[in-house]
Write an enzyme that holds these catalytic residues in place. Structure first.
Site, PDB file in Angstrom:
ATOM      1  N   LYS A 111       1.315  -1.188  -0.012  1.00 34.53           N
ATOM      2  CA  LYS A 111       0.112  -0.056   0.484  1.00 34.53           C
ATOM      3  C   LYS A 111       0.866   1.186   0.120  1.00 34.53           C
ATOM      4  CE  LYS A 111      -4.609   0.798   0.085  1.00 34.53           C
ATOM      5  NZ  LYS A 111      -5.593  -0.252  -0.182  1.00 34.53           N
TER       6      LYS A 111
HETATM    7  N1  GLU Z   1      -6.901   0.208  -3.463  1.00 32.36           N
HETATM    8  C1  GLU Z   1      -7.710  -1.063  -3.849  1.00 32.36           C
HETATM    9  C2  GLU Z   1      -7.497  -1.198  -2.374  1.00 32.36           C
HETATM   10  O1  GLU Z   1      -7.710  -1.505  -1.146  1.00 32.36           O
HETATM   11  C3  GLU Z   1      -7.592  -1.576  -4.740  1.00 32.36           C
HETATM   12  C4  GLU Z   1      -6.340  -2.142  -5.403  1.00 32.36           C
HETATM   13  C5  GLU Z   1      -5.669  -2.728  -6.546  1.00 32.36           C
HETATM   14  O2  GLU Z   1      -6.073  -2.502  -7.350  1.00 32.36           O
HETATM   15  O3  GLU Z   1      -4.139  -3.218  -6.709  1.00 32.36           O
HETATM   16  O4  GLU Z   1      -8.001  -2.878  -2.874  1.00 32.36           O
END
Ligand code: GLU
Length: 420
Positions: A111
């Site tokens: 993240k």
């Molecule tokens: N930010 C989104 C999540 O928390 C998508 C992450 C992604 O597509 O890699 O799942």
């Protein structure tokens, strides 16, 4: 207020709690898997200075946490929000590991975040900030190492900027280095609505299991960003009635139902759900405690606390947000018989279509919208049923069953990889 430690400490404690029945130390002696799977592989913290349009410089904290890559390259979104902290990004990265394993896609978890009041920036400042983040991270991200994607306050526009900045820094075209891009830049059809749509797929499966007909069901949605909007839209397509909704600034209600498409246009135009024709303003708390069949928390962490949980009247909660329910609240809801489709399953539609985008990018061959939606639906239904069966068999919550399956998968991959 949530108690007992930071968000990451609480996320880690929950992971270890769900790992207990798996007896990792007994199954894989000497590998220290519990410790290895709950501490990040690599954490990058940066100071990001940005020149504003008026010439002043502002300085922000920026993070990328690459948590675990035993199942594949690191994968996860990028969040721009004034409340972002390193601790939060770590927790969100841990949850990404669980999520990718829940839907069985070949990625690990990561993240990123920048502590910035992004909405306040001008469009040129936004572009500079996003591109600077991508350039600072250029050697740490890429299609085979770590693939960013949208999260809170980021979307296709930011992903196109990321892709362009990375291309300038690395001198080559690599569509698969980021997902959630606009279609013109190699994005996948269906990615924009994937999180909200997927949330409803799992919610409807849970409704079917519990004999609730979505046609005419009443729904409340907390948070009206990307995930909340498309979840509300998809619920309305199945005959659900949106009776209460909030965003970061206001909350509104209408017991005979709000027109979701019109509300999306209103939000696009005004930036807020307030003053939507035919609605009355309510206290944001009333969205979480609304008398409804389905509740979709689609904003930030720790929304449903132990103080709010006893007042929740929904029959099913589907967590479109990451970590919206505190652990004490989870226990209260479980004992009350409220079905909770956990975040690691309910919002996994986004990263699943991100995976499809990555596959299409690597093949340079693009699928139709229908192909994307069909594959997404099948994958989420399979994951839901697998988790539901395990939950029934072991008499545990859907969350515990989801974690157990995911931890088993990651642990096996980590053990097979060896001790070094
Ligand atoms: N930010 C989104 C999540 O928390 C998508 C992450 C992604 O597509 O890699 O799942």
């Amino acid at each position: 207020m949530p108690s007992n430690g930071s968000l990451f400490d609480r996320a880690k404690a929950l992971f270890l709690h769900y790992a207990e029945p798996l007896q990792l130390n007994k199954r894989y002696p000497d590998l220290q898997l519990a410790e290895r799977l709950t501490s990040p592989d690599k954490s990058i913290t940066m100071r990001l200075s940005l020149q504003m349009d008026d010439g002043r410089v502002e300085v922000y904290d920026a993070f990328r946490v690459q948590f675990n890559d035993d199942l594949g390259p690191y994968k996860g979104g990028l969040r721009f929000h004034p409340q972002v902290t390193f601790d939060e990004v770590k927790a969100l990265a841990l949850w990404m590991c669980v999520k990718t394993a829940v839907v069985n896609i070949p990625f690990g978890g990561a993240k990123g975040g920048v502590t910035v009041d992004y909405k306040r920036l001008s469009i040129t400042e936004k572009e500079r900030l996003t591109k600077k983040f991508a350039i600072m991270m250029a050697n740490d991200i890429g299609p085979d190492t770590d693939i960013p994607a949208p999260d809170v306050n980021t979307g296709p526009r930011e992903m196109a900027w990321m892709s362009h900045a990375w291309r300038m820094a690395r001198g080559k075209y690599e569509r698969a280095m980021v997902t959630g891009k606009p279609v013109e830049h190699g994005g996948s059809l269906g990615r924009v609505e994937a999180t909200g749509y997927g949330c409803v797929v799992t919610l409807l499966e849970a409704a079917r299991d519990n004999g609730i007909d979505p046609a005419g069901a009443t729904c409340a949605v907390q948070g009206f960003g990307n995930a909340g909007q498309y979840a509300a839209l998809e619920l309305s397509r199945h005959g659900g009635r949106l009776i209460a909704v909030s965003d970061s600034r206001a909350a509104i209600a209408n017991s005979s139902g709000l027109d979701v498409e019109a509300l999306m246009r209103h939000k696009e135009k005004t930036g807020c759900v307030a003053d939507f024709p035919g609605s009355k303003p309510i206290d944001p708390m009333e969205v979480l405690t609304a008398n409804c069949d389905f509740l979709v928390p689609a904003a930030l962490e720790d929304a449903i606390t132990k103080e709010i949980a006893p007042q929740v009247r929904a029959k099913i909660i589907a967590e479109a947000a990451n970590g919206p329910t505190t652990r004490a609240a989870m226990d209260i809801l479980f004992n009350k018989g409220v079905i909770v489709v956990p975040d690691v399953l309910a919002n996994a539609g986004g990263v699943t279509v991100s995976y499809f985008e990555w596959v299409q990018n690597r093949q340079e061959y693009f699928w139709t919208h229908q192909e994307v939606i069909e594959r997404l639906t099948k994958r989420l239904m399979d994951a839901y049923r697998r988790i539901r069966d395990r939950a029934r068999e072991e008499r545990v919550s859907l969350r515990q069953a989801a974690y157990e399956g995911a931890i088993e998968r990651i642990a096996m991959a980590a053990a097979e990889r060896g001790a070094q």
